[in-house]
Design an enzyme around this catalytic site. Structure first.
Site, PDB file in Angstrom:
ATOM      1  N   THR A 178     -40.565  23.443 -14.051  1.00 49.86           N
ATOM      2  CA  THR A 178     -40.904  22.148 -13.462  1.00 49.86           C
ATOM      3  C   THR A 178     -41.092  21.207 -14.648  1.00 49.86           C
ATOM      4  O   THR A 178     -41.566  21.719 -15.657  1.00 49.86           O
ATOM      5  CB  THR A 178     -42.247  22.218 -12.593  1.00 49.86           C
ATOM      6  OG1 THR A 178     -43.344  22.453 -13.470  1.00 49.86           O
ATOM      7  CG2 THR A 178     -42.149  23.342 -11.439  1.00 49.86           C
ATOM      8  N   HIS A 179     -40.564  20.105 -14.516  1.00 49.32           N
ATOM      9  CA  HIS A 179     -40.393  19.294 -15.554  1.00 49.32           C
ATOM     10  C   HIS A 179     -39.651  19.936 -16.837  1.00 49.32           C
ATOM     11  O   HIS A 179     -39.986  19.492 -18.118  1.00 49.32           O
ATOM     12  CB  HIS A 179     -41.830  18.862 -16.313  1.00 49.32           C
ATOM     13  CG  HIS A 179     -42.728  18.200 -15.074  1.00 49.32           C
ATOM     14  ND1 HIS A 179     -43.131  16.895 -14.808  1.00 49.32           N
ATOM     15  CD2 HIS A 179     -43.198  18.967 -14.016  1.00 49.32           C
ATOM     16  CE1 HIS A 179     -43.592  17.035 -13.857  1.00 49.32           C
ATOM     17  NE2 HIS A 179     -44.057  18.150 -13.236  1.00 49.32           N
ATOM     18  N   SER A 182       0.691  -1.205  -0.104  1.00 49.98           N
ATOM     19  CA  SER A 182       0.128   0.044  -0.006  1.00 49.98           C
ATOM     20  C   SER A 182       0.773   1.480  -0.248  1.00 49.98           C
ATOM     21  O   SER A 182       0.346   2.477   0.374  1.00 49.98           O
ATOM     22  CB  SER A 182      -1.124   0.014   1.139  1.00 49.98           C
ATOM     23  OG  SER A 182      -0.330  -0.021   2.377  1.00 49.98           O
ATOM     24  N   SER A 226     -14.278  24.648 -29.803  1.00 51.41           N
ATOM     25  CA  SER A 226     -14.105  23.446 -30.421  1.00 51.41           C
ATOM     26  C   SER A 226     -12.828  23.520 -31.311  1.00 51.41           C
ATOM     27  O   SER A 226     -12.407  24.427 -32.032  1.00 51.41           O
ATOM     28  CB  SER A 226     -15.239  23.160 -31.322  1.00 51.41           C
ATOM     29  OG  SER A 226     -15.149  22.365 -32.492  1.00 51.41           O
ATOM     30  N   TYR A 253      -9.923  -6.599  12.240  1.00 52.95           N
ATOM     31  CA  TYR A 253      -9.403  -5.986  10.856  1.00 52.95           C
ATOM     32  C   TYR A 253      -9.166  -7.068   9.738  1.00 52.95           C
ATOM     33  O   TYR A 253      -8.998  -8.060   9.865  1.00 52.95           O
ATOM     34  CB  TYR A 253      -7.760  -5.519  11.170  1.00 52.95           C
ATOM     35  CG  TYR A 253      -7.117  -4.995   9.937  1.00 52.95           C
ATOM     36  CD1 TYR A 253      -7.300  -3.595   9.490  1.00 52.95           C
ATOM     37  CD2 TYR A 253      -6.383  -5.903   9.221  1.00 52.95           C
ATOM     38  CE1 TYR A 253      -6.850  -3.334   8.199  1.00 52.95           C
ATOM     39  CE2 TYR A 253      -5.721  -5.587   7.931  1.00 52.95           C
ATOM     40  CZ  TYR A 253      -6.046  -4.325   7.605  1.00 52.95           C
ATOM     41  OH  TYR A 253      -5.288  -3.842   6.278  1.00 52.95           O
ATOM     42  N   LYS A 296     -18.082  27.645 -31.169  1.00 50.15           N
ATOM     43  CA  LYS A 296     -18.306  26.880 -30.021  1.00 50.15           C
ATOM     44  C   LYS A 296     -17.729  27.393 -28.885  1.00 50.15           C
ATOM     45  O   LYS A 296     -16.640  27.757 -28.783  1.00 50.15           O
ATOM     46  CB  LYS A 296     -17.853  25.397 -29.810  1.00 50.15           C
ATOM     47  CG  LYS A 296     -18.975  24.439 -30.964  1.00 50.15           C
ATOM     48  CD  LYS A 296     -20.240  24.438 -30.463  1.00 50.15           C
ATOM     49  CE  LYS A 296     -20.291  23.398 -29.186  1.00 50.15           C
ATOM     50  NZ  LYS A 296     -19.884  21.904 -29.415  1.00 50.15           N
ATOM     51  N   ASN A 326      -2.854  -2.337  12.999  1.00 52.69           N
ATOM     52  CA  ASN A 326      -4.483  -2.128  12.936  1.00 52.69           C
ATOM     53  C   ASN A 326      -4.924  -0.936  13.508  1.00 52.69           C
ATOM     54  O   ASN A 326      -5.819  -0.241  12.707  1.00 52.69           O
ATOM     55  CB  ASN A 326      -5.099  -3.293  13.457  1.00 52.69           C
ATOM     56  CG  ASN A 326      -4.706  -4.720  12.699  1.00 52.69           C
ATOM     57  OD1 ASN A 326      -4.055  -4.551  11.703  1.00 52.69           O
ATOM     58  ND2 ASN A 326      -5.089  -5.870  13.177  1.00 52.69           N
ATOM     59  N   ASN A 373     -17.687  25.772 -24.865  1.00 53.87           N
ATOM     60  CA  ASN A 373     -18.293  24.622 -24.204  1.00 53.87           C
ATOM     61  C   ASN A 373     -18.098  24.813 -22.504  1.00 53.87           C
ATOM     62  O   ASN A 373     -17.252  25.308 -22.189  1.00 53.87           O
ATOM     63  CB  ASN A 373     -17.230  23.539 -24.556  1.00 53.87           C
ATOM     64  CG  ASN A 373     -17.668  23.047 -26.175  1.00 53.87           C
ATOM     65  OD1 ASN A 373     -18.900  23.351 -26.576  1.00 53.87           O
ATOM     66  ND2 ASN A 373     -16.525  22.470 -26.800  1.00 53.87           N
ATOM     67  N   GLU A 415     -19.516  20.148 -17.060  1.00 53.36           N
ATOM     68  CA  GLU A 415     -19.718  18.992 -17.535  1.00 53.36           C
ATOM     69  C   GLU A 415     -18.769  17.793 -16.781  1.00 53.36           C
ATOM     70  O   GLU A 415     -19.070  16.687 -16.371  1.00 53.36           O
ATOM     71  CB  GLU A 415     -19.206  18.841 -19.049  1.00 53.36           C
ATOM     72  CG  GLU A 415     -20.243  19.441 -19.871  1.00 53.36           C
ATOM     73  CD  GLU A 415     -19.617  19.580 -21.227  1.00 53.36           C
ATOM     74  OE1 GLU A 415     -20.325  18.945 -22.032  1.00 53.36           O
ATOM     75  OE2 GLU A 415     -18.682  20.367 -21.525  1.00 53.36           O
ATOM     76  N   GLN A 470      -7.726  -2.211   3.213  1.00 55.46           N
ATOM     77  CA  GLN A 470      -6.739  -1.441   2.693  1.00 55.46           C
ATOM     78  C   GLN A 470      -7.071  -0.723   1.194  1.00 55.46           C
ATOM     79  O   GLN A 470      -6.393   0.326   0.871  1.00 55.46           O
ATOM     80  CB  GLN A 470      -5.356  -2.172   2.644  1.00 55.46           C
ATOM     81  CG  GLN A 470      -4.393  -1.764   1.803  1.00 55.46           C
ATOM     82  CD  GLN A 470      -3.127  -2.590   1.454  1.00 55.46           C
ATOM     83  OE1 GLN A 470      -2.733  -3.173   2.730  1.00 55.46           O
ATOM     84  NE2 GLN A 470      -2.647  -2.899   0.615  1.00 55.46           N
TER      85      GLN A 470
HETATM   86  N1  ARG Z   1      -1.655  -1.232   5.073  1.00 51.10           N
HETATM   87  C1  ARG Z   1      -2.758  -1.650   5.796  1.00 51.10           C
HETATM   88  C2  ARG Z   1      -3.974  -0.899   5.531  1.00 51.10           C
HETATM   89  O1  ARG Z   1      -4.017  -0.133   5.033  1.00 51.10           O
HETATM   90  C3  ARG Z   1      -2.189  -1.553   7.053  1.00 51.10           C
HETATM   91  C4  ARG Z   1      -2.593  -2.489   8.114  1.00 51.10           C
HETATM   92  C5  ARG Z   1      -2.255  -3.727   8.049  1.00 51.10           C
HETATM   93  N2  ARG Z   1      -2.319  -4.633   8.946  1.00 51.10           N
HETATM   94  C6  ARG Z   1      -2.283  -5.883   8.721  1.00 51.10           C
HETATM   95  N3  ARG Z   1      -2.472  -6.502   9.955  1.00 51.10           N
HETATM   96  N4  ARG Z   1      -1.752  -6.367   7.865  1.00 51.10           N
HETATM   97  O2  ARG Z   1      -5.124  -1.248   6.010  1.00 51.10           O
END
Ligand code: ARG
Length: 463
Positions: A154-155, A22, A276, A316, A282, A109, A284, A289, A321
Site C-alpha cells: 500500500t502506498h 467523411s 536498448s 442531427y 537493457k 441521418n 524494456n 508502457e 461526424q
Molecule cells: N457523414 C455524415 C456523418 O457521419 C453522415 C450524415 C450526414 N447527414 C447530413 N445531413 N449531412 O455524420
C-alpha cells in the site's frame, strides 16, 4: 451530381469537399451501410412503395456491392463525400433508375446512426471476447503460481504478504466489472433508429420493427428525433473503454515495476520486450508502457466524445461526424491492448524465490498485533506495542523476525512463543472470504473460471 442538386447547383468548392468529406472514416461503416440499405429496400416493398421485383433487383445488386467491399475491390472516390453516397452511386451504376427509389423515407441521418450502432455492436462483442481472453490468462497465471507468495503493497510500501494469485485475481475482478459494463451497454446500443427519416419520422408506412429485426437489432428507438441525434452509445462505448484501459494501465504499471531490477519479481518474455540500441544490459517492458500510453489517449477520446455532444441542439448536427475518430481510436487501442496482454501474460515468469525473500520481516507486524489481540489485548494497545517493537528493531538495524522470545516477552510478558515468521503462515492466518488465504484464493479461482465459462456461453449464444 450531388444528392441535393436542384437546391444547390453551384459546384462545391474543393476546399469544402475536402473539409466535409467523411470518406476515409466511413470505410469501416461500408458493410453495415449496405446491410441497412438491404433492410430498407425490403421495408419499402412491405410498405407497397416498390415492387417485389425492384426490391429483388436492389437486394441482388447490394449483395454484389457487399462482396466488392469485402474483397476490397470497391472503388472509393474522394469527391463522393461519404459512404452513403458511394453505395447509392454504385447501385445506380449497377441497376440504373431502380436505384432512385431507394432513398424514399430515409435520410443519411438515420442511416449513419444505424451504421454506427451496428459497428459499435460488433466492437462491443469483440471487446467482450477479448476481456474474457485476458481474464483467462490472468486466472491461468494465478493458478500456475497458486502457492507462491510476494510482498503486497500500500502506498508502494511493503504492507503484508500476499499470494501471487491475489493481485492477478484482483485484475481479473476489475475486468469482470468491465465485462458487465460492456454487456449492459450492448443492450442499449442494440436498438434501431431506422424509419426515423431526417428527424420527424416518415410519411410512408415503414415497419420499424421489421427494419430492426432484419438487422438483428433487439428493438427500436421510440422517438424519431432522439433516434437520429443520440450518440450516447458512442459515449458509452468510449467511456467504458477508457475505464477498461485504465485498468490495463494499472496492470501495466505493476508489470513495469515488478520487472525492474529493484523489484525483480517477474521476467518478461523476450518475444515481447525490446533492448536498448546503446545499453547492452537493457530489457524494456515496451508492451506495458504502450498500453499505459494508449490508456492516456483513450481517456482523451472519452473527453472528446462527451464534449462533441454536450453543446449541440437537438436533431442531427454535422459535428457528430467527428465521432468516428475517437471511436475508432478507442476501439483499436482497447482491442489491441487486451489481445496483446492476453497473449503475453502466460509467458511471464515469476521469480518465486526472489518474491518470497523480498518480503521484509516488518510485513509481519500486523500479524503480530493480531496475535496479541487473540491473546486478549485491545487492538489499539497491540498496535502501539508492536509499533514500539518495530522502532526497537529499526534502531538496532534488526528485522522484526530477528526478535528473540526474551525480547518479545520484555514487551509482552505473557507471550509463550515466537510467532511463525513465514509468508506461508501469514497468508494462512487470514480467515475472511476473498482474503489471501490459500483456500479463499482457490475459491476465487474457481469463481473466476465459472464466470468466464458462463460469459463465454452467453457471448456464443449471440444477442
Ligand atoms: N457523414 C455524415 C456523418 O457521419 C453522415 C450524415 C450526414 N447527414 C447530413 N445531413 N449531412 O455524420
Amino acid at each position: 451530381m450531388k444528392m441535393w442538386h436542384g437546391r444547390i447547383d453551384a459546384p462545391a468548392a474543393n476546399l469544402f469537399e475536402a473539409f466535409t468529406s467523411s470518406v476515409v472514416q466511413d470505410r469501416r461503416l461500408a458493410p453495415y451501410d449496405v446491410q441497412v440499405s438491404m433492410a430498407h429496400a425490403r421495408a419499402l416493398q412491405r410498405a407497397g412503395l416498390i415492387s417485389p421485383a425492384d426490391a429483388d433487383t436492389l437486394d441482388h445488386a447490394l449483395g454484389e456491392i457487399a462482396s466488392e467491399i469485402d474483397a476490397d475491390t470497391f472503388a472509393w472516390h474522394d469527391e463522393l463525400e461519404d459512404v452513403h453516397t458511394h453505395v447509392e452511386v454504385r447501385l445506380r451504376e449497377k441497376v440504373g433508375a431502380v436505384a432512385d427509389v431507394l432513398h424514399a423515407g430515409r435520410s443519411r441521418n438515420d442511416q449513419v446512426a444505424a451504421d454506427l450502432r451496428l459497428y459499435v455492436k460488433d466492437r462491443t462483442r469483440d471487446a467482450l471476447g477479448a476481456i474474457l481472453d485476458l481474464q483467462t490468462s490472468l486466472v491461468g497465471l494465478a493458478a500456475k503460481y497458486a502457492d507462491a507468495v510476494m510482498p503486497g503493497y500500500t502506498h508502494l510500501q511493503q504492507a503484508q504478504p500476499l499470494l501471487i494469485a491475489q493481485p492477478l485475481l484482483a485484475y481479473a475482478a476489475m475486468l469482470e466489472r468491465d465485462w458487465e459494463r460492456f454487456k449492459d451497454h450492448l443492450a442499449r446500443v442494440n436498438r434501431s433508429p431506422l424509419g426515423s427519416g431526417a428527424l420527424a419520422g416518415s410519411t410512408f408506412p415503414l415497419d420499424r420493427s421489421f427494419l430492426a429485426e432484419q438487422l438483428g437489432f433487439g428493438g427500436v428507438i421510440a422517438n424519431s428525433l432522439d433516434a437520429v441525434s443520440d450518440r450516447d452509445f458512442v459515449v458509452e462505448f468510449v467511456t467504458t473503454a477508457a475505464l477498461c484501459m485504465t485498468h490495463l494501465s494499472r496492470l501495466s504499471e505493476d508489470l513495469v515495476l515488478w520487472s525492474s531490477v529493484e523489484f525483480g519479481l517477474i521476467r518478461l518474455p523476450d518475444a515481447f520486450s525490446s533492448g536498448s540500441s546503446m545499453m547492452p544490459q537493457k530489457k524494456n517492458p515496451d508492451v506495458a508502457e504502450l498500453v499505459r500510453g494508449k490508456a492516456a489517449l483513450v481517456i482523451g477520446d472519452a473527453t472528446g466524445v462527451l464534449a462533441l455532444v454536450k453543446g449541440i441542439p437537438l436533431g442531427y448536427n454535422r459535428d457528430l461526424q467527428e465521432n468516428t475518430t475517437p471511436l475508432y481510436h478507442a476501439s483499436d487501442s482497447l482491442l489491441g491492448s487486451l489481445s496483446i496482454l492476453a497473449v503475453m501474460l502466460p509467458e511471464i515468469e515469476f521469480d518465486t524465490a526472489r518474491a518470497e525473500s523480498a518480503i521484509s520481516g516488518f510485513a509481519y507486524a500486523t500479524d503480530l498485533a493480531d496475535l496479541l489481540v487473540e491473546g486478549g489485548m485491545p487492538f489499539r494497545e497491540a498496535h502501539a506495542v508492536v509499533g514500539r517493537i518495530v522502532s526497537y528493531c529499526l534502531e538496532r538495524g534488526r528485522d522484526l523476525t530477528d526478535l528473540t522470545l526474551a525480547e518479545l516477552q520484555a514487551a509482552v510478558p505473557w507471550v509463550q512463543e515466537l510467532p511463525e515468521w513465514t509468508a506461508s503462515a501469514s497468508v494462512r492466518r487470514k480467515r475472511t472470504a476473498g482474503s489471501t488465504h490459500p483456500d479463499a484464493v482457490a475459491e476465487g479461482l474457481r469463481a473466476a473460471r465459472a464466470a468466464i465459462d458462463e460469459h463465454r456461453a452467453w457471448l456464443a449464444a449471440g444477442i
